[in-house]
Design an enzyme around this catalytic site. Sequence first.
Site, PDB file in Angstrom:
ATOM      1  N   SER A  29      -2.397   7.885  -2.636  1.00  0.00           N
ATOM      2  CA  SER A  29      -2.553   9.208  -2.984  1.00  0.00           C
ATOM      3  C   SER A  29      -1.508  10.166  -2.474  1.00  0.00           C
ATOM      4  O   SER A  29      -1.477  11.298  -3.173  1.00  0.00           O
ATOM      5  CB  SER A  29      -4.081   9.975  -2.452  1.00  0.00           C
ATOM      6  OG  SER A  29      -5.226   9.080  -2.759  1.00  0.00           O
ATOM      7  N   ALA A  30      -0.728   9.553  -1.731  1.00  0.00           N
ATOM      8  CA  ALA A  30       0.528  10.595  -1.408  1.00  0.00           C
ATOM      9  C   ALA A  30       0.187  11.704  -0.727  1.00  0.00           C
ATOM     10  O   ALA A  30       0.865  12.986  -0.763  1.00  0.00           O
ATOM     11  CB  ALA A  30       1.590  10.636  -2.668  1.00  0.00           C
ATOM     12  N   CYS A  80       9.859   8.817 -20.537  1.00  0.00           N
ATOM     13  CA  CYS A  80       9.948   7.442 -21.660  1.00  0.00           C
ATOM     14  C   CYS A  80       9.750   6.192 -20.629  1.00  0.00           C
ATOM     15  O   CYS A  80      10.035   5.139 -21.208  1.00  0.00           O
ATOM     16  CB  CYS A  80      11.026   7.398 -22.271  1.00  0.00           C
ATOM     17  SG  CYS A  80      12.643   6.863 -21.343  1.00  0.00           S
ATOM     18  N   SER A 112      -6.270   5.043   4.610  1.00  0.00           N
ATOM     19  CA  SER A 112      -6.355   6.493   4.819  1.00  0.00           C
ATOM     20  C   SER A 112      -6.866   7.115   6.025  1.00  0.00           C
ATOM     21  O   SER A 112      -8.050   6.572   6.271  1.00  0.00           O
ATOM     22  CB  SER A 112      -6.825   7.288   3.543  1.00  0.00           C
ATOM     23  OG  SER A 112      -6.958   8.507   3.626  1.00  0.00           O
ATOM     24  N   CYS A 161      15.271  11.622 -19.095  1.00  0.00           N
ATOM     25  CA  CYS A 161      13.949  12.410 -18.684  1.00  0.00           C
ATOM     26  C   CYS A 161      14.072  13.056 -17.386  1.00  0.00           C
ATOM     27  O   CYS A 161      13.776  13.964 -17.072  1.00  0.00           O
ATOM     28  CB  CYS A 161      12.769  11.334 -18.747  1.00  0.00           C
ATOM     29  SG  CYS A 161      12.462  10.382 -20.351  1.00  0.00           S
ATOM     30  N   HIS A 200      -2.753  14.305   5.088  1.00  0.00           N
ATOM     31  CA  HIS A 200      -4.024  14.764   5.295  1.00  0.00           C
ATOM     32  C   HIS A 200      -4.021  15.867   6.438  1.00  0.00           C
ATOM     33  O   HIS A 200      -3.393  15.409   7.437  1.00  0.00           O
ATOM     34  CB  HIS A 200      -5.045  13.729   5.525  1.00  0.00           C
ATOM     35  CG  HIS A 200      -5.377  12.962   4.511  1.00  0.00           C
ATOM     36  ND1 HIS A 200      -6.343  13.368   3.422  1.00  0.00           N
ATOM     37  CD2 HIS A 200      -5.069  11.669   4.073  1.00  0.00           C
ATOM     38  CE1 HIS A 200      -6.403  12.350   2.272  1.00  0.00           C
ATOM     39  NE2 HIS A 200      -5.627  11.395   2.837  1.00  0.00           N
ATOM     40  N   THR A 260       0.761  -1.224   0.044  1.00  0.00           N
ATOM     41  CA  THR A 260       0.168  -0.015   0.067  1.00  0.00           C
ATOM     42  C   THR A 260       0.995   1.462   0.121  1.00  0.00           C
ATOM     43  O   THR A 260       0.635   2.134  -0.746  1.00  0.00           O
ATOM     44  CB  THR A 260      -0.876  -0.031   1.356  1.00  0.00           C
ATOM     45  OG1 THR A 260      -1.794  -1.192   1.118  1.00  0.00           O
ATOM     46  CG2 THR A 260      -1.743   1.160   1.233  1.00  0.00           C
TER      47      THR A 260
END
Lengths: 426, 478
Positions: B47-48, B439, B339, B404, B51, B42
């Site tokens: 969502s990183a 890429c 969460s 990149c 909160h 997980t």
Amino acid sequence: MEDYYDLIVVGGGPAGLAAALEAEKRGVERILVLERAETLGGILEQCIHTGFGLHYFGEELSGPEYADRFIQPVLRSERIAVKLDTMVLEVTPGKPGERHSVISVSKEDGLRVIACKAVILAMGCRERPRGALNIAGTRPAGILSAGTAQKYVNLDGYMPGKTVVILGSGDIGLIMARRMTLEGAQVKLVAELMPYSSGLTRNIVQCLEDFDIPLRLSCTVVGVHGKERLEAVTVANVDENRRPIPGTEETISCDLLLLSVGLIPENELTRAAGVAMDPVTGGAKVNQDRETGIPGIFACGNVLHVHDLVDYVTVESQQAGAGAANYIQGKGAPAPEYISAKGIRGVRYVVPQLVNRKTAEPVKLYFRVGQVYKNAFVQCSASGTVLAKKKRPRLAPGEMEDIVLKPEQLAALPQDVELVVEVLEV
Amino acid sequence: MPQYDVAIIGAGVIGALTARELSRYALRVALLERCSDVAQGTTKANSAIVHAGFDAKPGSLKAKMNVAGNRKMEGLCEVLHVPFHRNGSLVVAFAPEEMDTLKELLARGEANGVPGLRLLNAQELREMEPNVNLDATGALFAPTGGIVSPYELGIAAAECAVRNGVELLRGFRVDAIAQTGGGFTVTSKSGSICADWIINAAGVHSDEIARMIGDASFTILPRRGEYLLLDTAQGGYVSKTVFQCPGKMGKGVLITPTVHGNVLIGPSAEDIEEREDFSTTEKGLRGIQDAVRRSVPHFLVRDVITSFTGLRAHCDKDEFIIAPSATNPKMLLAAGIESPGLTAAPAIAEALAMMVYNGYDDLGGKAKWEAGRSEPVRLRELSTERRRAAVEKNPAYGRIICRCETVSEGEIVDAIRAPAGARDVDGVKRRTRAGMGRCQGGFCGTKVLEILARELNLSPEEVTKFGGESKILLQKTK
């Protein structure tokens, strides 16, 4: 002493090499080619199949052979310096009339800030990755872009899979279908989203038909299976809106999925330098010398727009090399009068996007169509006046087209016109 | 059989941070991870978000740990050199009844002790976030909301723990736990260990681990969340994390900048059976694209560079379980950590460590404990002068491997040689960002494989994408 060159060429692939040689031929004294790989030649080094050079040299060469025709004179030249394994981090445009600068980094030379009069951007392109396709399913090992697989097989000598499905019938995908087959892998299917292949006809014949590899048009991969290593993919037919048609799904077991789903010009440096871009080509907007909106900064080859043949890259890069030489030597047009060129009705883009109508040379406009046409005309006009028109038995998105305008035609045009290239269906 | 005071099962962000906390003390600690790398469950796919803490019910453990974790996160990320940014969060309302929801959230947040919350009218919202739907009627603004790189937090915490003497055992998939005279014997195919304590931080598998000692008091119901990650070219589209009003299945679809300058949208929410099903679905990916347009109607879902699925360890109790098991109090449970679990992680880790600590009469601290890790070189973030200095010091920082993201060979070698270092291509990617760009490893993948083989003394065919059978090359060509 200041770190200075007249011309810095970013990229030592076919575009950069041809541009550097042309500039040298035209008398530019101090040229530096910066290449990020350990060898010159760019992607040609891994293209060990033949088919290169038919247009430019009139003979059939392998990729490394084609590259070598440019690498050898570059290495022999006393006016062209080459730095390998060197990455350009930044191209900083100078103020108008002043020098530009390039920041590079390498193991050998560390970080360098190099001044120059002109820069030619020749960084080439990269392949679109899986993520861009949004294919549902797991994320196992065994999904590679076709070019990455080509490097593993041709340069490193390793097989990334034994049973293969290829998504996308672009040229690299077709070439790899044959290559994997020759190496003993079984290529079960080449799936193409569009109702036509985006590869060259000769590659479809020589790489698929000659090996009985099935090509399924209007078909895409909708599922990926396997936890650690790829085990199977699900393909499905798509409707005219490219949406999968329920009920047409078929699951094919395989341990390698190769993606040949398009090339994207690699323009990070170009954008960061503030060069104006063409959203359709993904490259800079240029004039017929392949000079960008920033005087003294040029672009050529696949970084400008994706070509199908290296022969055309060579020709375009020579134009850029010549343009840069003129710029460096102060021989550029004193007061250019630019008119813009655009594609309508079936023509997706036109390169160059700007044409200096005060020119002594004919101007060739390159363009691509958005779909397949049979027995159609292509035409270039300005304010309703037809300047050039030619019949084409077949037009396809995978094959670049061109149309030539004569200097006297351009000179005779009124100011503020626009060159328009279009397809006329019969 | 190796003997430990504490065995932590699961090297996600909870397990790794708990290991770091416990490494302060004179304890022998093993961090057991079933995968080839830490932060693989997980922790790597969520969502990183850090909160603010206005969602959870006042008085709940979720509320308490969220607010406490939010306070600790910034300092923790600083010592661990993990990207963190307090960008602020918005919950947007589109209808009068949703305005009522915002008021409820405000009241809840204030009860939970969330600082700085305020309601914005439509005008204020548009000034703050110009791309939000013109139909929005208002929003709740939480200035303490933030974003973090969750897998880097897990990796950095594990690295710090290992520096301080914790033993990381990778590929240690727990098959059975025997309770032996006050302690435990933990068995896997790769061997067994003994420990006085177990900390069960096994995420979506935590109920299975609990059942191994006969504790069937809770059940994990894995909930799939699918995400799309967009190129940095879309980076400036929103500056705050933009939530929709919460529903039964979670906080709805959000759009947020990431600490690396990308845009993340998601998650979908779907309860599933299979605990290792990390596949994305056509329906889920389409669903989040449709849903996010409610918040930002003109948003073009282009420049998608990857999509992924995370499994939330949703628990039938609908609450964090951070407590000794009723069956054997020497197994400490950290279960149902969905969460705001990432946000709460620093607080949960402290709470778990304290439970162990309290089990001893006299547990000395270590004379020398390092709170963080040395700062990784990040070439792309350095000024020209600092880059020059870095390359002069170590020329390997001058050889760019990933074009990149501008990642050098030196950074990749550092990531492999670090404590709890990278063992595979994905491990290098998460530690250095090589292959993380547009890429997606097309060019650098082959070089990263070469460096891994060289550094770990493997043949190229032995290098994997993420351990196990995820080999990239099958055999030599003829």
